[in-house]
Design a protein around this motif. Structure first.
Motif, PDB file in Angstrom:
ATOM      1  N   ALA A 129      10.091  -5.958  15.523  1.00  0.00           N
ATOM      2  CA  ALA A 129       8.736  -6.050  14.853  1.00  0.00           C
ATOM      3  C   ALA A 129       7.883  -3.752  15.126  1.00  0.00           C
ATOM      4  N   ILE A 130       8.994  -3.235  16.064  1.00  0.00           N
ATOM      5  CA  ILE A 130       8.134  -2.205  16.102  1.00  0.00           C
ATOM      6  C   ILE A 130       9.677  -1.072  15.457  1.00  0.00           C
ATOM      7  N   LEU A 131      10.909  -1.688  15.083  1.00  0.00           N
ATOM      8  CA  LEU A 131      11.969  -0.776  14.045  1.00  0.00           C
ATOM      9  C   LEU A 131      11.232  -0.464  12.938  1.00  0.00           C
ATOM     10  N   ILE A 132      10.853  -1.772  12.240  1.00  0.00           N
ATOM     11  CA  ILE A 132      10.465  -2.901  10.965  1.00  0.00           C
ATOM     12  C   ILE A 132       9.375  -1.816  10.328  1.00  0.00           C
ATOM     13  N   SER A 133       8.365  -1.758  11.344  1.00  0.00           N
ATOM     14  CA  SER A 133       7.483  -0.955  11.281  1.00  0.00           C
ATOM     15  C   SER A 133       6.823   0.275  11.112  1.00  0.00           C
ATOM     16  N   TYR A 134       7.639   0.825  11.888  1.00  0.00           N
ATOM     17  CA  TYR A 134       8.351   2.251  11.896  1.00  0.00           C
ATOM     18  C   TYR A 134       9.151   2.353  10.530  1.00  0.00           C
ATOM     19  N   VAL A 135       9.762   1.683  10.100  1.00  0.00           N
ATOM     20  CA  VAL A 135      10.686   2.475   8.955  1.00  0.00           C
ATOM     21  C   VAL A 135      10.099   2.070   7.512  1.00  0.00           C
ATOM     22  N   LEU A 136       8.741   0.370   7.805  1.00  0.00           N
ATOM     23  CA  LEU A 136       7.982   0.824   6.563  1.00  0.00           C
ATOM     24  C   LEU A 136       7.016   1.769   6.596  1.00  0.00           C
ATOM     25  N   GLU A 137       6.230   2.492   7.742  1.00  0.00           N
ATOM     26  CA  GLU A 137       5.617   3.437   7.746  1.00  0.00           C
ATOM     27  C   GLU A 137       6.329   4.782   7.392  1.00  0.00           C
ATOM     28  N   ARG A 138       7.348   5.015   7.406  1.00  0.00           N
ATOM     29  CA  ARG A 138       7.595   6.222   7.053  1.00  0.00           C
ATOM     30  C   ARG A 138       8.715   6.517   5.924  1.00  0.00           C
ATOM     31  N   LEU A 139       8.449   4.747   4.653  1.00  0.00           N
ATOM     32  CA  LEU A 139       8.350   4.873   3.668  1.00  0.00           C
ATOM     33  C   LEU A 139       7.238   5.280   2.910  1.00  0.00           C
ATOM     34  N   ASN A 140       5.673   5.146   3.525  1.00  0.00           N
ATOM     35  CA  ASN A 140       4.968   5.135   2.675  1.00  0.00           C
ATOM     36  C   ASN A 140       4.606   3.807   2.589  1.00  0.00           C
ATOM     37  N   PHE A 141       4.802   2.377   2.676  1.00  0.00           N
ATOM     38  CA  PHE A 141       3.899   1.417   2.640  1.00  0.00           C
ATOM     39  C   PHE A 141       2.602   1.509   2.649  1.00  0.00           C
ATOM     40  N   GLN A 142       2.385   2.194   3.494  1.00  0.00           N
ATOM     41  CA  GLN A 142       0.402   2.160   3.765  1.00  0.00           C
ATOM     42  C   GLN A 142      -0.581   1.977   2.344  1.00  0.00           C
ATOM     43  N   ARG A 143       0.858   2.990   1.688  1.00  0.00           N
ATOM     44  CA  ARG A 143      -0.236   3.038   0.030  1.00  0.00           C
ATOM     45  C   ARG A 143      -0.202   1.668  -0.842  1.00  0.00           C
ATOM     46  N   ALA A 323       7.211  -7.062   1.431  1.00  0.00           N
ATOM     47  CA  ALA A 323       7.898  -6.493   2.855  1.00  0.00           C
ATOM     48  C   ALA A 323       7.617  -6.929   3.836  1.00  0.00           C
ATOM     49  N   PHE A 324       6.490  -6.870   3.962  1.00  0.00           N
ATOM     50  CA  PHE A 324       6.691  -8.542   5.211  1.00  0.00           C
ATOM     51  C   PHE A 324       7.046  -9.361   5.547  1.00  0.00           C
ATOM     52  N   LEU A 325       7.224 -10.437   4.203  1.00  0.00           N
ATOM     53  CA  LEU A 325       7.858 -11.415   4.169  1.00  0.00           C
ATOM     54  C   LEU A 325       9.421 -11.279   4.532  1.00  0.00           C
ATOM     55  N   VAL A 326       9.501 -10.305   3.779  1.00  0.00           N
ATOM     56  CA  VAL A 326      11.342  -9.695   3.899  1.00  0.00           C
ATOM     57  C   VAL A 326      11.709  -9.751   5.448  1.00  0.00           C
TER      58      VAL A 326
END
Length: 343
Positions: A129-143, A323-326
């Protein structure tokens, strides 16, 4: 007809209980978040859960591990964190961890599968959960967050004048300290002598909180999610009442590797909390289902239930929702494969 009526009764019972449970939890948690927003400055939440600090991810996952919420119940708290400008990555790690790891689940898992399996399950769920959250953060998925859905709720209780507090432009300058008053034309401008990141937190007794406003705002927030909750719970009730355990055992009960992704997919429409899924898993294992498929079923069903996905659709745009489902499926399949190899 002899089989339809009991299934329909089971589905109706599931819908009634689950809808009532979600309504109470949603409103209750929203009220809890509203109270926290009064006493805890948004800047403090933002600092603790900042994505720029590695500890933010740990704090988010730890908060998730300590909150015994189902997948849907995490959404009001997630909304509160996003409103408080918490980091996207840490907030996502909370969303992923909360329905999968908490003291109740760990205790049941330990009693059912043993200490070693419990440690493997807990460490894998939290770390991924931490690792994938970090990756999605780095990929700017918060947009891909729908900020309109976050601001379209009723005004939070702590943004209105509360009992015992006055706004800065009030006619009485002496209510705010420290200050430098400058009054002219019966108006008062208050200059707060502090740094730019400081936030005034109202010192208000717990008993004097505006409970009526907090409750009304929480109910209003739930009303905006009501159609999504109703649709999701209806689908979950149909699956729960009309999909027998034998179906799951038939298509995910073999000891092959394909049983693991199939089990993860089957788990989504079932919408069964992990606490309830573990006893069901024991029954499925008795029918020949492998432990790896059972773990995948547990994570798939608890981490990405249909009601939660439908509710998240209001907050997450399609790329983030996918991305959440994946992410959930990745955790479920990875854990399932690991348990398949170890056991």
């Amino acid at each position: 007809m002899d089989t339809f009526l009991p299934m329909a009764k089971e589905a109706l019972s599931f819908f009634t209980f689950t809808f009532a449970e979600l309504a109470i939890l949603f409103v209750g948690i929203s009220m809890f978040v509203g109270i926290l927003q009064i006493y805890i400055p948004a800047e403090k939440v933002k600092k603790l859960l900042s994505a720029r600090q590695g500890r933010g991810y740990i704090v988010g996952a730890s908060l998730g591990a300590l909150t015994p919420f189902c997948s849907c119940s995490t959404i009001p708290l997630m909304i509160g964190l996003l409103k408080a400008k918490a980091g996207f990555g840490p907030t996502l790690s909370f969303l992923l961890t909360s329905p999968l790891v908490n003291p109740v689940i760990i205790g049941l898992f330990w009693m059912t599968f043993g200490l070693k399996a419990t440690l493997v399950y807990g460490l894998l769920a939290v770390s991924m959960a931490i690792l994938i959250s970090y990756v999605l953060e780095r990929l700017n998925f918060q947009r891909f967050i729908n900020h309109h859905a976050l601001t379209d709720h009723a005004t939070p209780a702590n943004t209105r004048p509360l009992a015992g507090t006055q706004p800065a432009n009030s006619s009485c300058c002496s209510q705010v300290e420290p200050k430098t008053p400058s009054c002219a034309d019966n108006r008062c401008e208050v200059q707060i002598q502090t740094d730019s990141t400081a936030t005034l937190t109202p010192s208000i007794p717990f008993a004097s909180l505006p409970w009526g406003d907090i409750f009304k705002q929480s109910v209003q927030q739930f009303k905006q999610f009501l159609p999504y909750v109703a649709i999701g719970v209806t689908i979950g009730a149909v699956a729960h009442g009309f999909v027998p355990q034998t179906f799951v055992a038939q298509y995910a009960g073999s000891d092959s590797l394909w049983a693991i992704p199939i089990a993860a997919i089957i788990g989504v429409p079932l919408y069964v909390r992990v606490e309830s899924m573990i006893p069901i898993a024991v029954a499925l294992m008795g029918k020949g289902m492998g432990l790896g498929a059972v773990v995948a079923l547990i994570i798939g069903g608890a981490g990405a239930s249909l009601p939660e996905v439908i509710m998240l659709k209001r907050i997450f745009k399609l790329p983030l929702l996918l991305a959440f489902l994946v992410t959930v499926f990745t955790i479920a399949i990875s854990a399932g494969l690991l348990f398949h190899l170890l056991y």
